[in-house]
Enzyme design. Structure first.
Site, PDB file in Angstrom:
ATOM      1  N   PRO A 109       0.698  -1.176  -0.014  1.00 14.81           N
ATOM      2  CA  PRO A 109      -0.097  -0.009   0.071  1.00 14.81           C
ATOM      3  C   PRO A 109       0.907   1.170  -0.065  1.00 14.81           C
ATOM      4  O   PRO A 109       1.929   1.464   0.574  1.00 14.81           O
ATOM      5  CB  PRO A 109      -0.730  -0.250   1.336  1.00 14.81           C
ATOM      6  CG  PRO A 109      -0.527  -1.686   1.815  1.00 14.81           C
ATOM      7  CD  PRO A 109       0.742  -1.838   1.441  1.00 14.81           C
ATOM      8  N   SER A 261      25.037 -33.338   3.923  1.00 15.36           N
ATOM      9  CA  SER A 261      26.549 -33.897   4.175  1.00 15.36           C
ATOM     10  C   SER A 261      27.349 -33.242   5.278  1.00 15.36           C
ATOM     11  O   SER A 261      27.071 -32.114   5.238  1.00 15.36           O
ATOM     12  CB  SER A 261      27.259 -33.819   2.717  1.00 15.36           C
ATOM     13  OG  SER A 261      28.524 -34.149   3.008  1.00 15.36           O
ATOM     14  N   THR A 350      40.970 -35.800   3.174  1.00 12.06           N
ATOM     15  CA  THR A 350      40.205 -36.392   2.273  1.00 12.06           C
ATOM     16  C   THR A 350      41.030 -37.607   1.535  1.00 12.06           C
ATOM     17  O   THR A 350      42.222 -37.191   1.284  1.00 12.06           O
ATOM     18  CB  THR A 350      39.932 -35.524   1.097  1.00 12.06           C
ATOM     19  OG1 THR A 350      38.962 -34.361   1.906  1.00 12.06           O
ATOM     20  CG2 THR A 350      38.998 -35.965   0.075  1.00 12.06           C
ATOM     21  N   ARG A 381      46.254 -32.948  -8.241  1.00  8.39           N
ATOM     22  CA  ARG A 381      45.825 -33.123  -6.681  1.00  8.39           C
ATOM     23  C   ARG A 381      46.712 -34.032  -5.982  1.00  8.39           C
ATOM     24  O   ARG A 381      47.740 -34.447  -6.494  1.00  8.39           O
ATOM     25  CB  ARG A 381      44.471 -34.195  -6.820  1.00  8.39           C
ATOM     26  CG  ARG A 381      43.800 -34.228  -5.471  1.00  8.39           C
ATOM     27  CD  ARG A 381      43.112 -33.015  -5.158  1.00  8.39           C
ATOM     28  NE  ARG A 381      42.314 -33.094  -4.237  1.00  8.39           N
ATOM     29  CZ  ARG A 381      42.045 -32.548  -2.932  1.00  8.39           C
ATOM     30  NH1 ARG A 381      43.184 -31.977  -2.403  1.00  8.39           N
ATOM     31  NH2 ARG A 381      41.175 -32.984  -2.166  1.00  8.39           N
ATOM     32  N   HIS A 755      34.912 -19.880   1.477  1.00  5.26           N
ATOM     33  CA  HIS A 755      34.684 -19.339   2.846  1.00  5.26           C
ATOM     34  C   HIS A 755      33.660 -18.498   3.233  1.00  5.26           C
ATOM     35  O   HIS A 755      33.383 -17.636   2.473  1.00  5.26           O
ATOM     36  CB  HIS A 755      36.264 -18.945   3.249  1.00  5.26           C
ATOM     37  CG  HIS A 755      37.233 -19.848   3.202  1.00  5.26           C
ATOM     38  ND1 HIS A 755      38.332 -19.520   2.975  1.00  5.26           N
ATOM     39  CD2 HIS A 755      37.427 -21.329   3.265  1.00  5.26           C
ATOM     40  CE1 HIS A 755      39.384 -20.752   2.787  1.00  5.26           C
ATOM     41  NE2 HIS A 755      38.380 -21.702   3.064  1.00  5.26           N
ATOM     42  N   ALA A 777      52.574  -0.883   1.494  1.00  2.00           N
ATOM     43  CA  ALA A 777      53.089  -0.665   2.500  1.00  2.00           C
ATOM     44  C   ALA A 777      54.432  -1.183   2.808  1.00  2.00           C
ATOM     45  O   ALA A 777      54.863  -1.141   4.049  1.00  2.00           O
ATOM     46  CB  ALA A 777      52.016  -1.361   3.506  1.00  2.00           C
ATOM     47  N   PRO A 782      53.518 -10.877  -4.869  1.00  2.00           N
ATOM     48  CA  PRO A 782      53.591 -11.461  -6.313  1.00  2.00           C
ATOM     49  C   PRO A 782      52.693 -10.855  -7.545  1.00  2.00           C
ATOM     50  O   PRO A 782      51.702 -10.251  -6.892  1.00  2.00           O
ATOM     51  CB  PRO A 782      53.728 -12.903  -6.342  1.00  2.00           C
ATOM     52  CG  PRO A 782      52.798 -13.052  -5.093  1.00  2.00           C
ATOM     53  CD  PRO A 782      52.872 -11.989  -4.033  1.00  2.00           C
TER      54      PRO A 782
END
Length: 1095
Positions: A109, A261, A350, A381, A755, A777, A782
């Site tokens: 409204p 999970s 893992t 991996r 994260h 600073a 790199p």
């Protein structure tokens, strides 16, 4: 991500239900939502005010500054609103760089008011407090709120008072009555904000009229990790994607997998038709891969962002991989083909082989489509059992029909991105590491080359001065000087909360190769069992570690402990950490759990700071002090610990958010320098218990630390504290720094990375801005993560050259025996099995009955008969056979309470025995005299039939030998009173079995025996036994040898045993239901035959 934006409709719905409970005095927000499926007629019936009041309409898709963009319709009728929405619904809209379709709208409204009645209120949370912003003028033209608004900080775990609101926030409100009303509203709004775990809540404008307060526009975020606390109050929450990115069903599917999970599974689709697809293990690693792809010019072709981590199972990895491959191969083909980058850092815990098996299964399933779309796959991996995982992937690649390149930890983590995009050559032969699992292979240690001589390329004079600067500034940090101490030494003792046997054994193995005198873990706490001892290995020998039900018992009995490693779940980590903070001897707590609500974490930080306790985490793998102590699974398997030289201290200390990337840093630093002296992963949540600065200042104060490495990331502003410390010389040691997430600015819509804290809420929080600030600073920064190792080596070499670092002499660590389970999985040993099974396998994701998944057993509705055919006979038998089994079970289930088996069961039940004991007492009566005649009957009739004995000859032979014909005869039934059970089975067999010669033979025998005596009929045992033999011999499912073997092993009697067990259970339950007491046999039913007594 923990802080997730919600729609305006969802936010107003929550406030409608809860705000006025705290005395806000606000008007209820009336609204209706519209999308392309809305039935306008029904909408007007459900919300009749739509037809009677002027309306406001706007999109509800997390779009900022809708008024400025002309996306608000004001003072419109219902028909005008329909037209306004119709002109925009599913139409493209460009907002900034993002282009998306308008699909969801909110109608409200129109509230008549003046500009003077518009005000601005915002509440947001940060590490140490909640900030309330108020400005007495609101609306679209408010301008720079941060500069104009009055701020009130409410420290964590503190209460807000009305007086604070009035005196601090409402100075510009002169009317006393209005000030009182607004103060009560803000007070109630903050109570709702805190109680319902909001992280951001903005109202602009808040309209304050003479009669009420109205919330016009609202933007809000909730802490999604608090769902287990707030769901009853929130209700079901749908978190929409940011504008410019549609919500895909595949994203929802992965989110659902993630919710079910303990692992972490994330998927965001950036470009449905993109050429470059990723399947990356690890939250930090997933960001770095995206960064590298974008740095190499692949931003416009990057199809997705996502991660799988936290030890997903083989099945979960398969589902994740299948989803990505389906997306990849269902979009249009690309003229240059497509690439799949299956990367990851060095895993901590893992099982790489298990996850790769899931990926291989998915690749095999999509092989034709992968070939059709000209896909090239690049794999990198490492981690537990990675050697086996890479071997399987290489072997499978030879059969896939498309290029599949496989690399391990010898290759830089992101090198495969350059290979995939044609920016880097693909090596034909990869170097091979010298260890496997926990063993250091002969010659491996020596084969690792010594660190290259210091580079001849020196630093510039200014840089050399920075490297050689002395440590003359030791200032405190935000948490006080307590965090400047050393956290760990080679005598550190810890308590582990949780039954984490693998992590504890990993800590003990690390202790052993570090040549510690005693184990670092002295006790465990697990409230779900009683006090006991748990067995572990210390090198070659076994030791016992006590497990306590109560934390207080563990603390009081082990006064030397000053560290707790907390593996409690996200639901209990808060309480268990608060409990341990009550014990002054605990100085460091590592919280492993991910997903602890932010309000709880902030309270833990405040409490820990009060007590001078350092917190590492939450959402972390922990940290490591080489040669001294490691937390839980940090560092991964022993092979990685050996390769990264974590068994002895080096000269380089690092701090990272990501646990997975901390392991990669161990690898990079070990190759570029003399190794790590300490490494901490502070955790990926928005509010880690300790900050980058806390640890960097510790490293600055440690004379053994010569070089510091910082791996920051997009989101938050903690890296600017490091910049300030570099500028004011609180940090004088050389600092190499890189912030991951530089790709965020290249995406047209907001992306939440792995994260919870990895999301930039302003330009200042972007990785690019942070990297520039760090470089300005004085930090060594790199050009990209790809060159981080080279820069670390460059700085380290100069420190060696100037004498600041003397490289440490390598000392081979002691060997640790490999765990049996890993040795067997790697195929290094073999051992005869204790027993064998061929009918059932529960080891995979799904239970298997004789090779058939349990889901298929249920979906095919094979019934109990089908289950019997699988588990007893290892095959799917014809449906008529399964029906025969079920009929036999039904007719043999019971025969009244008087038979011996039922009688025994009843007597036991009435004696108070349990179900199993009572049923077993009945089953033990089964034999040739009761029920167990099936096998004997089958043998007798089979032998007679097979030797061509005429039925009369068979009867005469048995009579001559003085033997009963098993399966013939009944105590009650006769030829004149037939057993209906026999009749039913006989008719079914005659009608459905292809042949039944043995049953017909038995019926011929019955004709002879009933001529002698009417009750010598073919009984239930006989009909089932002969029909069973006919099934074995004539169904076409068994060879003659198999059929005879089943007869010989006594399989036929199994039907009676199984069937009658049903009846015995029934009798047991019947006696319990009738509450029958102890049975005593009546005297008058016993014939006492006592021998005469002689003197």
């Amino acid at each position: 991500m923990s802080a997730k934006a919600i729609t305006e409709a969802t936010g107003k719905d929550i406030l409608n239900r809860h705000l006025n409970l705290h005395g806000a005095g606000a008007a209820t927000c009336r609204f209706a939502t519209v999308n392309d499926e809305t039935d306008w007629s029904k909408l007007s019936i459900d919300h009749p005010w739509l037809l009677t009041t002027p309306l406001v309409v706007k999109p509800d898709q997390l779009i900022k500054r809708r008024g400025k963009l002309g996306l608000i319709g004001v003072k419109k009728t219902f028909d005008q609103v329909k037209q306004w929405i119709g002109e925009r619904l599913n139409k493209d809209q460009k907002i900034g760089n993002a282009v998306g379709k308008l699909r969801n709208f909110i109608i409200e409204p129109f509230i008549p008011h003046t500009e003077a009645e518009e005000m601005y209120v915002c509440i947001y949370s940060h590490r140490s407090a909640d900030t309330i912003l108020f400005y007495h003028q609101g609306g679209v033209d408010i301008g720079d709120v941060d500069a104009k608004a009055v701020k009130l900080e409410v420290p964590v775990d503190s209460a807000l008072s009305l007086a604070d609101v009035k005196t601090t926030l409402l100075k510009a409100v002169t009317d006393a009555s209005t000030k009182e009303r607004i103060a009560k509203f803000i007070y109630a709004l903050y109570k709702t904000f805190a109680d319902l775990y909001f992280t951001y809540l903005e109202i602009n404008p808040l309209v304050v009229t003479a009669d009420s307060l109205y919330i016009l526009d609202l933007a809000a975020k909730l802490d999604s990790t608090a769902d287990f606390i707030c769901r009853p109050k929130w209700g079901e929450i749908d978190y929409p994607p940011p504008f410019g990115r549609d919500a895909y069903p595949e994203e929802a599917y992965i989110a659902d997998l993630d919710a079910k999970s303990g692992a972490s599974l994330k998927l965001t689709i950036l470009n449905r038709n993109g050429r470059i697809w990723t399947m990356v293990a690890g939250g930090g690693a997933s960001v770095i891969y995206s960064d590298t792809i974008c740095d190499l010019g692949g931003a416009s072709e990057l199809a997705n962002y996502g991660e799988y981590s936290g030890a997903p199972s083989e099945q979960q990895t398969y589902e994740y991989a299948k989803t990505i491959l389906n997306l990849m191969t269902s979009s249009p083909k690309h003229p240059d083909g497509k690439v799949l980058i299956t990367g990851g850092g060095i895993a901590n815990f893992t099982n790489v082989a298990a996850t790769f098996q899931g990926i291989i299964t998915a690749l095999r399933e999509f092989q034709p489509k992968l070939v059709e779309h000209n896909v090239s796959i690049f794999v990198r991996r490492a981690g537990p059992n990675y050697q086996e995982g890479l071997r399987r992937m290489r072997d499978f690649g030879g059969t896939l029909g498309i290029p599949l390149h496989v690399f391990g930890p010898e290759t830089h983590m992101t090198a495969i991105c350059g290979m995939a995009l044609g920016k880097r050559p693909i090596p034909q032969v990869a170097s091979v590491e010298f260890s496997t699992a926990n063993f250091l292979l002969p010659g491996g240690q020596q084969a690792q080359a010594d660190l290259k001589a210091a580079s001849s390329d020196g630093l510039s004079p200014d840089e050399s001065d920075g490297v050689a600067a002395t440590n003359n500034h030791q200032q405190g940090n935000s948490n006080g000087s307590n965090l400047n101490r050393k956290f760990f030494s080679n005598t550190t003792k810890a308590i582990v909360w949780g039954m984490q046997q693998r992590a504890v054994q990993s800590m003990l193995d690390f202790d052993f190769i570090c040549r510690r005198d005693e184990p670092s873990v002295v006790a465990m706490v697990y409230p779900f069992t009683g006090d006991h001892k748990q067995k572990y290995y210390w090198g070659h020998k076994e030791i016992l570690i006590p497990v306590y039900k109560k934390m207080s018992d563990a603390i009081h009995k082990h006064k030397e402990v000053d560290v707790m490693v907390n593996f409690a779940s996200l639901r209990s980590a808060y309480d268990s950490t608060l409990e341990v903070l009550e014990f002054p001897q605990i100085r460091t707590v590592a919280i492993i759990a991910e997903g602890i609500p932010e309000n709880m974490t902030r309270k833990l930080i405040i409490e820990a700071n009060k007590k001078g306790v350092a917190i590492i985490g939450p959402a972390t793998v922990g940290g490591v002090k080489p040669g001294c102590f490691k937390i839980g699974n940090t560092g991964g398997m022993l092979d990685n610990i050996l390769h990264s030289k974590l068994y002895r201290p080096g000269s380089v200390a690092y701090v990272s958010r990501s646990g997975g990337m901390s392991n990669e840093l161990n690898n990079i630093i070990s190759k570029a320098t003399d190794g790590v002296i300490e490494g901490i992963a502070i955790g990926g949540d928005r509010y880690p218990g300790s900050t980058f600065m806390d640890h960097i200042l510790r490293y600055q104060a440690d004379p053994e630390t010569k070089l510091i490495v910082l791996l920051g990331e997009v989101g938050g502003t903690e890296e600017y504290d490091v910049c300030a410390a570099l500028k004011d010389s609180r940090i004088t040691k050389p600092l190499v720094a890189w912030c991951i997430g530089t790709c965020a600015s290249m995406f047209t819509s907001e992306v939440q990375f792995g994260h919870a804290g990895s999301c930039a809420n302003s330009d200042r929080e972007t990785a690019t801005s942070k990297n520039k600030a760090l470089r300005d600073a004085g930090a060594y920064v790199p050009e990209s993560f790809d060159t981080l190792g080279e820069l670390i080596h460059h700085v380290y070499s100069e420190l060696v050259k100037t004498g600041r670092i003397v490289p440490r002499e390598e000392v081979p660590p002691p060997t640790v025996p490999m765990d049996y389970s890993w040795a067997r999985e790697l195929g290094l040993i073999r051992k005869p099995a204790s027993f064998m099974t061929s009918i059932c396998d529960e080891r995979g994701q799904e239970l298997m009955y004789a090779g058939m998944p349990i889901s298929e057993v249920l979906n095919k509705d094979v019934g109990i008969g089908g289950v019997i055919s699988l588990l007893w006979f290892q095959r799917c038998l014809p449906s008529y056979v399964c029906k025969f089994f079920e009929m036999c079970l039904m007719v043999t289930a019971d025969h009244g309470p008087a038979v011996s088996g039922a009688h025994n069961t009843i007597v036991c039940a009435r004696a108070g025995k349990d179900l199993v004991s009572s049923v077993v007492s009945g089953l033990l009566t089964i034999g040739d005299r009761f029920g167990g005649a099936l096998d004997g009957s089958a043998r007798q009739f089979s032998e007679a039939y097979d030797t061509n004995l005429h039925p009369m000859e068979f009867v005469n032979k048995m009579r001559k030998e003085g033997k009963l014909i098993l399966g013939i005869g009944h105590r009650v039934k006769s030829i004149n009173n037939p057993d209906v059970r026999v009749k039913i089975i006989k008719e079914f067999v005659m009608e459905n079995f292809p042949q039944c010669p043995l049953l017909k033979y038995a019926l011929e025998v019955e004709k002879i025996t009933t001529n002698k005596k009417p009750n010598l009929i073919l009984n239930v045992d006989g009909v089932i036994a002969t029909a069973f033999v006919d099934m074995l011999r004539n169904s076409g499912s068994f060879t003659s040898e198999e059929a005879q073997e089943y007869i010989n092993v006594g399989a036929i009697n199994s039907l009676f045993v199984l069937g009658r067990s049903i009846g015995f259970i029934g009798h047991y339950m019947d006696q319990k239901r009738l509450k029958q007491g102890l049975y005593r046999h009546p005297w008058d039913d016993i014939s006492y035959v006592i021998p005469e007594q002689y003197n």
